[in-house]
Design an enzyme around this catalytic site. Structure first.
Site, mmCIF file in Angstrom:
data_model
loop_
_atom_site.group_PDB
_atom_site.id
_atom_site.type_symbol
_atom_site.label_atom_id
_atom_site.label_comp_id
_atom_site.label_asym_id
_atom_site.label_seq_id
_atom_site.Cartn_x
_atom_site.Cartn_y
_atom_site.Cartn_z
ATOM 1 N N LYS A 123 0.821 -1.217 0.000
ATOM 2 C CA LYS A 123 0.000 0.000 0.000
ATOM 3 C C LYS A 123 0.852 1.263 0.000
ATOM 4 C CE LYS A 123 -4.279 -1.909 1.613
ATOM 5 N NZ LYS A 123 -5.141 -2.234 2.709
ATOM 6 N N LYS A 206 -4.692 -10.630 -6.552
ATOM 7 C CA LYS A 206 -5.816 -10.837 -5.632
ATOM 8 C C LYS A 206 -7.032 -10.014 -6.072
ATOM 9 C CE LYS A 206 -5.737 -8.816 -1.639
ATOM 10 N NZ LYS A 206 -5.387 -8.306 -0.317
ATOM 11 N N LYS A 209 -10.891 -4.661 -3.485
ATOM 12 C CA LYS A 209 -11.790 -3.505 -3.599
ATOM 13 C C LYS A 209 -11.077 -2.347 -4.294
ATOM 14 C CE LYS A 209 -13.627 -4.390 1.000
ATOM 15 N NZ LYS A 209 -13.110 -4.069 2.317
HETATM 16 P P1 TYM Z 1 -10.565 -6.433 4.250
HETATM 17 O O1 TYM Z 1 -11.621 -5.438 4.538
HETATM 18 O O2 TYM Z 1 -9.552 -6.121 3.191
HETATM 19 O O3 TYM Z 1 -11.212 -7.827 3.857
HETATM 20 C C1 TYM Z 1 -12.190 -8.439 4.654
HETATM 21 C C2 TYM Z 1 -12.016 -9.937 4.673
HETATM 22 O O4 TYM Z 1 -12.051 -10.462 3.340
HETATM 23 C C3 TYM Z 1 -10.897 -11.257 3.097
HETATM 24 N N1 TYM Z 1 -10.491 -11.086 1.692
HETATM 25 C C4 TYM Z 1 -10.328 -12.096 0.830
HETATM 26 N N2 TYM Z 1 -10.456 -13.421 0.965
HETATM 27 C C5 TYM Z 1 -10.233 -14.187 -0.128
HETATM 28 N N3 TYM Z 1 -9.890 -13.673 -1.335
HETATM 29 C C6 TYM Z 1 -9.759 -12.341 -1.519
HETATM 30 N N4 TYM Z 1 -9.433 -11.839 -2.715
HETATM 31 C C7 TYM Z 1 -9.971 -11.485 -0.397
HETATM 32 N N5 TYM Z 1 -9.926 -10.139 -0.227
HETATM 33 C C8 TYM Z 1 -10.243 -9.922 1.061
HETATM 34 C C9 TYM Z 1 -9.838 -10.705 4.037
HETATM 35 O O5 TYM Z 1 -8.829 -11.655 4.292
HETATM 36 C C10 TYM Z 1 -10.661 -10.377 5.255
HETATM 37 O O6 TYM Z 1 -10.854 -11.529 6.055
HETATM 38 N N6 TYM Z 1 -7.318 -5.889 7.977
HETATM 39 C C11 TYM Z 1 -8.584 -6.471 7.605
HETATM 40 C C12 TYM Z 1 -9.754 -6.006 8.465
HETATM 41 C C13 TYM Z 1 -9.534 -6.158 9.921
HETATM 42 C C14 TYM Z 1 -9.593 -7.360 10.662
HETATM 43 C C15 TYM Z 1 -9.326 -7.005 12.022
HETATM 44 C C16 TYM Z 1 -9.815 -8.686 10.304
HETATM 45 C C17 TYM Z 1 -9.269 -5.156 10.799
HETATM 46 N N7 TYM Z 1 -9.143 -5.645 12.086
HETATM 47 C C18 TYM Z 1 -9.275 -7.963 13.021
HETATM 48 C C19 TYM Z 1 -9.771 -9.648 11.324
HETATM 49 C C20 TYM Z 1 -9.502 -9.273 12.665
HETATM 50 C C21 TYM Z 1 -8.878 -6.107 6.169
HETATM 51 O O7 TYM Z 1 -8.372 -5.163 5.647
HETATM 52 O O8 TYM Z 1 -9.831 -6.861 5.602
#
Ligand code: TYM
Length: 343
Positions: A123, A206, A209
């Site tokens: 990022k 990947k 969003k």
């Molecule tokens: P975020 O918002 O990017 O994504 C949310 C969840 O979706 C999963 N994910 C995917 N899984 C499979 N294939 C993909 N292409 C894909 N893109 C996203 C992510 O692994 C995630 O589970 N840092 C985290 C949010 C967060 C969080 C936490 C998660 C903040 N605090 C504490 C767990 C525990 C994030 O940016 O997810």
């Protein structure tokens, strides 16, 4: 001290999604679908699912859209099958103990470890000097999200594994520094066939969003026509489907579509291959499109119903905030005491 010195509480599940844009199929298959399966298969555990809006401000964002995006993620949780009666659905910024614990944990986190986080490197890009402190410290807030509930299980997609390892490390550092067994080691739960869903346009990237191309992902709010078109245009190769999973090696686009099919159909990739071996994409893509529409359309419909009634979403979030606050306040009080603060 009357702190619990050893964690003997119930199993607690925590996870979250950032309100940075519409949920896509990767979020659904890598995270939300597994949350729902865990909820339905393990009635004994306590569950909290946050809309992690404090994380969303670490990259450029639109203030006037944040509240709506927050409600939209909550609507997706509910439409996807999270039952507010069995799982608390809440907003991270409404539970101030997340931020407080983050500060307390930040002095136990080495900068070198944060510098090694691949998501930060991706990022921040070449401009790491100009990246905000929030982006750099993001994994410490994530550790606080998990540890504030003393969560034992964290269902996420594969891309969050390194952050989870850091959370475990921070928990262990805290316990060792203060001679307590206060924080359990949170277990990453990375399950199902689609732990890493790839872009429909490039099977080596990947699904995300932040990809500028809408065609790279299927959003949960896409209508049936859009889903069909995106799958039709998805990257594949000239060969037919192989007759074994090994035959997908080196065929990233093909592998991705088979993975998505398997996860949506709740089958293994081997089962999908057995069904479609030797078939061309002209057969497989329409079958995948039908399946995706069948699984996603009811969710999309429920999401728009919910979004038409924001008061209902807000009531669910307020109840979730209350539950989360009670648990989080208790933890932070105990942490302050362990760390020796006055009062
Ligand atoms: P975020 O918002 O990017 O994504 C949310 C969840 O979706 C999963 N994910 C995917 N899984 C499979 N294939 C993909 N292409 C894909 N893109 C996203 C992510 O692994 C995630 O589970 N840092 C985290 C949010 C967060 C969080 C936490 C998660 C903040 N605090 C504490 C767990 C525990 C994030 O940016 O997810």
């Amino acid at each position: 001290m009357d702190n619990e010195q050893t964690y003997q509480g119930p199993q607690r599940v925590f996870s979250g999604v950032q309100p940075t844009g519409a949920l896509h199929l990767g979020n659904y298959l890598g995270a939300l679908k597994n949350w729902v399966d865990m909820q339905n298969n393990d009635p004994g555990a306590e569950r909290l699912y946050g809309v992690v809006d404090l994380h969303a401000i670490t990259a450029g964002y639109e203030p006037e859209q944040l509240a709506r995006a927050t409600r939209e993620i909550a609507a997706a949780y509910i439409a996807g099958g999270i039952d507010p009666a069995r799982s608390a659905i809440f907003v991270q910024s409404a539970v101030s103990a997340h931020s407080e614990l983050m500060w307390l944990l930040s002095s136990m986190t080495q900068m070198g470890k944060l510098e090694r986080m691949t998501q930060f490197k991706d990022k921040a890009g070449k401009n790491a000097e100009r990246a905000g402190l929030g982006l750099f410290a993001y994994p410490v807030l994530m550790a606080a999200d998990i540890l504030i509930y003393r969560a034992t299980h964290v269902p996420v997609g594969e891309d969050q594994k390194q952050h989870l390892e850091l959370s475990r490390d921070i928990a262990a550092t805290f316990n060792a520094r203060y001679g307590v067994e206060f924080f359990p080691q949170p277990e990453p739960v990375i399950m199902g066939e689609a732990t890493r869903v790839m872009s429909l346009q490039d099977g080596t990237k990947k699904m995300s969003k932040s990809d500028p191309s809408e065609k790279s992902r299927i959003n949960l709010i896409d209508d049936a026509d859009t889903i069909v078109k995106k799958i039709k245009k998805a990257q594949t190769d000239p060969d037919a489907l192989p007759d074994s999973v090994e035959g997908l090696a080196g065929r990233a686009g093909a592998d991705n579509l088979v993975t998505i099919y398997a996860a949506l159909a709740e089958k293994t990739k081997a089962e999908v291959i057995a069904e479609y071996a030797g078939q061309g994409w002209g057969v497989f893509k329409p079958a995948l499109a039908d399946l995706a529409v069948e699984k996603l359309a009811p969710m999309t419909a429920r999401m728009s119903e919910l979004m038409a009634d924001p008061a209902q979403i807000d009531a669910i979030l307020s109840a979730g905030n209350e539950k989360a606050n009670a648990l989080a306040e208790k933890t932070v009080r105990e942490v302050r005491e362990i760390m020796g603060f006055w009062g």
